[in-house]
Design an enzyme around this catalytic site. Structure first.
Site, PDB file in Angstrom:
ATOM      1  CB  SER A  56      -0.907   0.009   1.228  1.00 36.22           C
ATOM      2  OG  SER A  56      -1.676  -1.170   1.290  1.00 36.22           O
TER       3      SER A  56
HETATM    4  N1  SAH Z   1      -1.105  -3.778   3.478  1.00 33.91           N
HETATM    5  C1  SAH Z   1      -0.584  -4.700   2.494  1.00 33.91           C
HETATM    6  C2  SAH Z   1      -1.528  -4.722   1.306  1.00 33.91           C
HETATM    7  C3  SAH Z   1      -1.327  -5.874   0.393  1.00 33.91           C
HETATM    8  S1  SAH Z   1      -2.469  -5.906  -0.956  1.00 33.91           S
HETATM    9  C4  SAH Z   1       0.777  -4.182   2.104  1.00 33.91           C
HETATM   10  O1  SAH Z   1       1.001  -2.987   2.219  1.00 33.91           O
HETATM   11  O2  SAH Z   1       1.633  -4.962   1.668  1.00 33.91           O
HETATM   12  C5  SAH Z   1      -3.829  -6.790  -0.252  1.00 33.91           C
HETATM   13  C6  SAH Z   1      -3.564  -8.213   0.166  1.00 33.91           C
HETATM   14  O3  SAH Z   1      -4.823  -8.798   0.502  1.00 33.91           O
HETATM   15  C7  SAH Z   1      -2.950  -9.094  -0.899  1.00 33.91           C
HETATM   16  O4  SAH Z   1      -1.776  -9.651  -0.383  1.00 33.91           O
HETATM   17  C8  SAH Z   1      -4.015 -10.162  -1.158  1.00 33.91           C
HETATM   18  O5  SAH Z   1      -3.470 -11.424  -1.451  1.00 33.91           O
HETATM   19  C9  SAH Z   1      -4.769 -10.170   0.144  1.00 33.91           C
HETATM   20  N2  SAH Z   1      -6.140 -10.685   0.102  1.00 33.91           N
HETATM   21  C10 SAH Z   1      -7.096 -10.507  -0.854  1.00 33.91           C
HETATM   22  N3  SAH Z   1      -8.241 -11.136  -0.520  1.00 33.91           N
HETATM   23  C11 SAH Z   1      -8.010 -11.728   0.689  1.00 33.91           C
HETATM   24  C12 SAH Z   1      -8.796 -12.532   1.570  1.00 33.91           C
HETATM   25  N4  SAH Z   1     -10.050 -12.867   1.292  1.00 33.91           N
HETATM   26  N5  SAH Z   1      -8.215 -12.962   2.714  1.00 33.91           N
HETATM   27  C13 SAH Z   1      -6.941 -12.654   3.028  1.00 33.91           C
HETATM   28  N6  SAH Z   1      -6.138 -11.900   2.241  1.00 33.91           N
HETATM   29  C14 SAH Z   1      -6.671 -11.446   1.082  1.00 33.91           C
END
Ligand code: SAH
Length: 212
Positions: A56
């Site tokens: 993010s």
């Molecule tokens: N705050 C994190 C954001 C990663 S992007 C960062 O800064 O790195 C969002 C993440 O949510 C991804 O890794 C994706 O795989 C995960 N995601 C999507 N749907 C999900 C679900 N149902 N349960 C758990 N994780 C999920």
């Protein structure tokens, strides 16, 4: 650049919570991104972390964390561990973080990195975070880093009375709205929903969503 230790930028963007600014200053964002984009870690933008996912934007991490109004005693549920950057920020500001990730490789590398950084109050789960983490509920706060089209009901149910949830909600590929949902301390009173910011997150996948 590459140094989010200069919290002045985030402060100028309107982030006021000193504890949030200090937590971000203590972490090196470059450690959370793949080698090939490390040079861009200092830019206030999302970056690819593989598997179609992104780390993010620092401003959005700061804003979402501030919106939870953490005092330090909270147990926090995070959906979407991703790189582990937001997880690490939370871990410096609350008692315990319970983080759920659906992509095994991301869950594994985030766990390894946070262990190496010595952050010990984080519990990892591989699976569908739209179902929450019922065995550990209720949570004082919930933070979702992936966007469902509607707020998953299990997440609301697992929020403690007086608790706060920050979650992007909206259609896949379109603009979503970052919402803060406060659960009332009084039984029978409806949750209060505030719109914080238009945002663009990766979609939340999972079961609780298709059942709605
Ligand atoms: N705050 C994190 C954001 C990663 S992007 C960062 O800064 O790195 C969002 C993440 O949510 C991804 O890794 C994706 O795989 C995960 N995601 C999507 N749907 C999900 C679900 N149902 N349960 C758990 N994780 C999920």
């Amino acid at each position: 650049m590459g140094d989010w230790g200069r919290a002045a930028y985030l402060e100028a963007q309107g982030i006021q919570d000193r504890r949030v600014l200090e937590a971000i200053a203590r972490l090196d964002r470059a450690e959370f991104v793949p080698e090939r984009v490390r040079g861009e870690a200092g830019v206030d933008a999302p970056l690819p972390i593989g598997y179609g996912q992104t780390i993010s934007q620092p401003y959005v991490v700061a804003l979402m964390t501030e919106a939870l109004q953490l005092q330090g005693y909270e147990r926090v549920l995070e959906i979407g561990t991703g790189s582990g950057y937001q997880t690490a920020v939370l871990s410096l500001l609350c008692r315990e973080v319970f983080t759920v990730e659906i992509v095994p490789e991301l869950a594994r590398s985030a766990r390894r990195l946070l262990r190496r950084l010595g952050l010990q109050n984080v519990y990892f789960r591989l699976g569908d975070g739209s179902l929450g983490w019922p065995e550990q509920a209720p949570f004082d706060c919930v933070l979702a880093a992936a966007a469902p089209s509607d707020v998953p009901l299990p997440l609301v149910a697992q929020l403690a009375r007086g608790g706060r949830m920050v979650i992007p909600v909206g259609p896949m590929g379109g603009t979503q709205e970052l919402l803060r949902i406060r659960r009332s301390r009084h039984p029978g009173e409806l949750p209060l929903v505030e719109r914080l910011l238009p945002v663009r997150f990766v979609p939340m996948t999972g079961q609780a969503l298709s059942q709605e």
